[in-house]
Write a protein that holds these residues in place. Structure first.
Motif, PDB file in Angstrom:
ATOM      1  N   GLN A   1      36.654 -39.740  18.452  1.00 41.88           N
ATOM      2  CA  GLN A   1      37.963 -38.234  18.176  1.00 41.88           C
ATOM      3  C   GLN A   1      37.885 -38.975  16.777  1.00 41.88           C
ATOM      4  O   GLN A   1      37.988 -39.690  16.091  1.00 41.88           O
ATOM      5  CB  GLN A   1      38.652 -38.855  18.363  1.00 41.88           C
ATOM      6  CG  GLN A   1      39.131 -39.279  20.352  1.00 41.88           C
ATOM      7  CD  GLN A   1      40.259 -40.070  20.995  1.00 41.88           C
ATOM      8  OE1 GLN A   1      40.790 -40.674  20.710  1.00 41.88           O
ATOM      9  NE2 GLN A   1      40.134 -39.163  22.264  1.00 41.88           N
ATOM     10  N   ASN A   2      38.348 -37.496  16.103  1.00 44.07           N
ATOM     11  CA  ASN A   2      38.875 -37.549  15.306  1.00 44.07           C
ATOM     12  C   ASN A   2      37.782 -37.400  13.619  1.00 44.07           C
ATOM     13  O   ASN A   2      38.296 -38.208  12.946  1.00 44.07           O
ATOM     14  CB  ASN A   2      39.990 -38.218  14.198  1.00 44.07           C
ATOM     15  CG  ASN A   2      41.394 -38.314  15.033  1.00 44.07           C
ATOM     16  OD1 ASN A   2      41.130 -38.877  16.249  1.00 44.07           O
ATOM     17  ND2 ASN A   2      41.676 -36.890  14.825  1.00 44.07           N
ATOM     18  N   HIS A   3      36.473 -37.716  14.211  1.00 48.44           N
ATOM     19  CA  HIS A   3      34.921 -38.313  13.584  1.00 48.44           C
ATOM     20  C   HIS A   3      33.636 -37.977  14.220  1.00 48.44           C
ATOM     21  O   HIS A   3      33.441 -36.943  13.358  1.00 48.44           O
ATOM     22  CB  HIS A   3      34.994 -39.437  14.444  1.00 48.44           C
ATOM     23  CG  HIS A   3      33.635 -40.745  13.787  1.00 48.44           C
ATOM     24  ND1 HIS A   3      33.626 -41.791  13.513  1.00 48.44           N
ATOM     25  CD2 HIS A   3      32.736 -40.274  12.636  1.00 48.44           C
ATOM     26  CE1 HIS A   3      32.945 -42.287  12.701  1.00 48.44           C
ATOM     27  NE2 HIS A   3      32.271 -40.995  12.487  1.00 48.44           N
ATOM     28  N   GLY A   4      33.442 -37.568  16.003  1.00 52.87           N
ATOM     29  CA  GLY A   4      32.265 -36.722  15.488  1.00 52.87           C
ATOM     30  C   GLY A   4      32.139 -36.645  17.035  1.00 52.87           C
ATOM     31  O   GLY A   4      32.613 -37.033  17.606  1.00 52.87           O
ATOM     32  N   LEU A   5      30.557 -37.139  17.075  1.00 51.39           N
ATOM     33  CA  LEU A   5      29.577 -36.517  18.576  1.00 51.39           C
ATOM     34  C   LEU A   5      28.469 -38.089  18.878  1.00 51.39           C
ATOM     35  O   LEU A   5      28.175 -38.154  17.225  1.00 51.39           O
ATOM     36  CB  LEU A   5      29.260 -35.420  19.138  1.00 51.39           C
ATOM     37  CG  LEU A   5      29.938 -34.424  18.359  1.00 51.39           C
ATOM     38  CD1 LEU A   5      28.607 -32.558  19.260  1.00 51.39           C
ATOM     39  CD2 LEU A   5      31.238 -34.216  20.056  1.00 51.39           C
TER      40      LEU A   5
ATOM     41  N   VAL B   1      19.710 -43.431  19.808  1.00 48.88           N
ATOM     42  CA  VAL B   1      21.464 -43.479  19.453  1.00 48.88           C
ATOM     43  C   VAL B   1      21.416 -42.022  18.513  1.00 48.88           C
ATOM     44  O   VAL B   1      20.437 -42.451  17.709  1.00 48.88           O
ATOM     45  CB  VAL B   1      22.127 -44.267  19.519  1.00 48.88           C
ATOM     46  CG1 VAL B   1      23.561 -44.098  19.554  1.00 48.88           C
ATOM     47  CG2 VAL B   1      21.786 -45.831  20.454  1.00 48.88           C
ATOM     48  N   MET B   2      22.355 -41.134  18.590  1.00 45.42           N
ATOM     49  CA  MET B   2      22.143 -39.703  17.925  1.00 45.42           C
ATOM     50  C   MET B   2      23.413 -39.438  17.518  1.00 45.42           C
ATOM     51  O   MET B   2      24.278 -39.512  18.439  1.00 45.42           O
ATOM     52  CB  MET B   2      21.580 -38.792  18.267  1.00 45.42           C
ATOM     53  CG  MET B   2      21.301 -37.464  17.367  1.00 45.42           C
ATOM     54  SD  MET B   2      20.354 -36.105  17.630  1.00 45.42           S
ATOM     55  CE  MET B   2      20.528 -34.897  16.078  1.00 45.42           C
ATOM     56  N   HIS B   3      24.477 -39.581  16.379  1.00 48.80           N
ATOM     57  CA  HIS B   3      25.712 -39.387  16.222  1.00 48.80           C
ATOM     58  C   HIS B   3      25.680 -38.877  14.321  1.00 48.80           C
ATOM     59  O   HIS B   3      24.606 -38.149  13.632  1.00 48.80           O
ATOM     60  CB  HIS B   3      26.346 -40.795  15.627  1.00 48.80           C
ATOM     61  CG  HIS B   3      27.815 -41.071  14.533  1.00 48.80           C
ATOM     62  ND1 HIS B   3      27.940 -40.424  15.293  1.00 48.80           N
ATOM     63  CD2 HIS B   3      28.107 -41.338  13.497  1.00 48.80           C
ATOM     64  CE1 HIS B   3      29.442 -39.791  14.719  1.00 48.80           C
ATOM     65  NE2 HIS B   3      28.961 -40.840  13.485  1.00 48.80           N
ATOM     66  N   THR B   4      26.780 -37.706  14.648  1.00 48.12           N
ATOM     67  CA  THR B   4      27.003 -36.730  14.169  1.00 48.12           C
ATOM     68  C   THR B   4      27.876 -36.036  13.337  1.00 48.12           C
ATOM     69  O   THR B   4      28.906 -36.326  14.154  1.00 48.12           O
ATOM     70  CB  THR B   4      26.180 -35.488  14.518  1.00 48.12           C
ATOM     71  OG1 THR B   4      27.112 -34.747  16.122  1.00 48.12           O
ATOM     72  CG2 THR B   4      24.795 -35.320  15.147  1.00 48.12           C
ATOM     73  N   HIS B   5      28.592 -35.302  12.577  1.00 44.50           N
ATOM     74  CA  HIS B   5      29.858 -35.095  12.427  1.00 44.50           C
ATOM     75  C   HIS B   5      29.771 -33.530  11.670  1.00 44.50           C
ATOM     76  O   HIS B   5      30.221 -32.875  10.610  1.00 44.50           O
ATOM     77  CB  HIS B   5      30.100 -35.766  10.422  1.00 44.50           C
ATOM     78  CG  HIS B   5      29.808 -37.109  10.801  1.00 44.50           C
ATOM     79  ND1 HIS B   5      29.669 -37.867   9.093  1.00 44.50           N
ATOM     80  CD2 HIS B   5      29.977 -37.886  11.609  1.00 44.50           C
ATOM     81  CE1 HIS B   5      30.271 -38.990   9.262  1.00 44.50           C
ATOM     82  NE2 HIS B   5      30.356 -39.145  11.111  1.00 44.50           N
TER      83      HIS B   5
END
Length: 250
Positions: free
Chosen positions: A168-172, A105-109
């Motif tokens: 939303q309003n946060h990242g991917l 899992v990958m999460h970015t800003h």
């Protein structure tokens, strides 16, 4: 300290891949100081996963520094003593616990990713990069910094069976069967967002291909026999090798 002899060969292989993904994210300007995360399941069936130590920037991540935790947040192995970011735990443990088909899992800003996450229409199918995600992208409404455990249920429900989501309003956020798969998805999603921000800023009327064309493109990328699948990750690793001087001894 080296921990290679303390973990299984399978775990060590995942640690190396995951550390490489962090450095590649740094090279591609997809990091956000010490925040955001890439996590990967530890092979072996114990429902442990690896995530970055809280306080290290992406370029500092090594196979040894990755923290091993269980789905309840118990730290199993942490050579840094830094622990993990609670917000990262809330998001990543939720997905690893619910989606057993997901290995990473990958999460970015990123600036472009967050920009698109604020736009009411979300990701528009105006580029080949974006069309990869046609009807394959979900959305999760912003609830504040992800520190509340009860958000996990809504996060997982919104993700559903998709492998990419706009927070939303946060990242991917993306999921993959392994580290290489997740990084590839995030690379395309990030580029799609960059293209959208630039195209909308240009002020010209946007050409929008039909939904049928967008779906055709998505299916072309879904093709398991797509030759590029076996070529792109090794190419990324070669890029990392050419830039290893940026990371010092690590």
């Amino acid at each position: 300290m080296s921990i290679q002899s303390e973990v299984s060969p399978q775990e060590w292989a995942v640690r190396k891949e995951l550390a490489a993904a962090y450095k590649l994210a740094f090279l591609h300007r997809m990091s956000d100081h010490i925040y955001t995360h890439i996590s990967a399941c530890v092979p072996g069936g114990e429902e442990h996963f690896l995530i970055n130590a809280y306080g290290l920037t992406f370029d500092e991540i090594t196979p040894e520094s990755l923290v091993k935790v269980d789905l309840e947040g118990k730290v199993i192995l942490d050579t840094t003593g830094l622990g993990i970011n609670p917000a990262g735990y809330v998001i990543h443990s939720a997905i690893h616990g619910a989606r057993h088909d997901v290995g990473c899992v990958m999460h970015t800003h990123t600036a472009a990713g967050v920009a698109v996450s604020t736009q009411e229409r979300g990701l528009q199918m105006i580029s080949q990069h974006a069309m990869r995600f046609h009807q394959r992208l979900s959305y999760h409404a912003y609830e504040g910094v992800a520190l509340d455990m009860d958000e996990q249920e809504r996060l997982v429900a919104d993700l559903g069976s998709t492998n990419a989501m706009v927070l939303q309003n946060h990242g991917l956020l993306v999921c993959g069967v392994d580290v290489a798969d997740a990084f590839d998805a995030m690379y395309y999603l990030e580029r799609a967002c960059q293209i959208q921000v630039n195209a909308l800023a240009g002020g010209e009327k946007i050409i929008k291909p039909s939904a049928a064309v967008a779906e055709k493109v998505a299916r072309q990328f879904d093709n398991p026999d797509r030759v590029s699948r076996a070529k792109q990750w090794p190419a990324m690793l070669r890029l990392l090798e050419r830039n290893k001087a940026l990371f010092g001894a690590a």
